[in-house]
Design a protein around this motif. Sequence first.
Motif, short mmCIF file in Angstrom:
data_model
loop_
_atom_site.label_atom_id
_atom_site.label_comp_id
_atom_site.label_asym_id
_atom_site.label_seq_id
_atom_site.Cartn_x
_atom_site.Cartn_y
_atom_site.Cartn_z
N UNK A 190 0.84 -1.21 0.00
CA UNK A 190 0.00 0.00 0.00
C UNK A 190 0.87 1.26 0.00
N UNK A 191 0.36 2.31 -0.62
CA UNK A 191 1.07 3.58 -0.70
C UNK A 191 0.07 4.72 -0.60
N UNK A 192 0.57 5.95 -0.64
CA UNK A 192 -0.30 7.12 -0.51
C UNK A 192 -1.35 7.20 -1.62
N UNK A 193 -1.00 6.69 -2.81
CA UNK A 193 -1.95 6.81 -3.92
C UNK A 193 -2.62 5.49 -4.30
N UNK A 194 -2.37 4.43 -3.52
CA UNK A 194 -2.94 3.13 -3.87
C UNK A 194 -3.06 2.31 -2.59
N UNK A 195 -4.28 2.19 -2.06
CA UNK A 195 -4.43 1.53 -0.75
C UNK A 195 -5.89 1.15 -0.51
N UNK A 196 -6.10 0.30 0.50
CA UNK A 196 -7.43 0.03 1.04
C UNK A 196 -7.67 1.06 2.14
N UNK A 197 -8.71 1.85 2.01
CA UNK A 197 -8.98 2.90 3.01
C UNK A 197 -10.08 2.51 4.00
#
Length: 285
Positions: A190-197
């Motif tokens: 996961x990263x700042x622009x691609x993640x499960x929120x």
Amino acid sequence: MKRISPRSIPSRAPAALAACITAGAVLGIASMSCAETTPWASNEGGRMRVVAMPPEPDGTVRGALQIEPKAGWITYWKEPGDAGIPPQMMFSKASGVTLNSMSYPVPKRIDNGKLRDIGYDHAVTLPFELKMEDPGKPLNLGASAFVGLCRNICIPFQAEFSLQLGATKGTPVEEAMILNAAASKLPEPPSDDFAVTYYAMTQGRDKLALKLKLPPEASAPPQVIVTGPQGHVLFDGVNGRRDGDAYALDMPVGKLPKNYDIKGKRWGILVIAGNRAMETSLAFD
């Protein structure tokens, strides 16, 4: 299901070790670098081999299982989908190693009639990491690989491998290139622009609600695969809706094992969005 007999393939280890010793003597190196790539083991549906780097000073050994299905055949991801055999690697106790991890490049969903498989219809390299009990000793590594290769039939394929690995001195180029190429094909964290929120299971446990943050370049709806209890995979997202870089969907859970308690469990999730893929876990407290 048609089966073939497991194959045990002789190793080139003695010759490879002799070559390492010779090279070390010629170069005047007391601690030579000895990696190894085994011969291919083959069956009707394809072939496989093991690649391993020399042990690192702390006893870490990086290696990989390479699988090459023949044209029209497939092999499987760590959860094969509706049917199939996930790859397995086992190491002999006499080797004195522990398998720390095994990684899987981004797979694809392969529909075959009513069956939905998750796997690879091309050559794939599965990196693994071992830990030696005694880093100071040369490593005689015995490995057994078990995979499935399928077309119209599914063939269990097992092969035994033997490797002799010397101490680290320098980096063996060919094996390092194979492992680096495999690492480049793994899902990203996961990263700042691609993640499960956000994620939550409904009280009836019949649906998993998800919210994702997607890369801005991913214009099409993502493909989401959730892995629950062993053999239980969620494929089909419903009610997908996008709002800027946010994407929400629901995933029908289906029938879980009897008396399954989700509390304290971790499920895996793989999200494929455009040319990127992200993998993480969902912890249910």
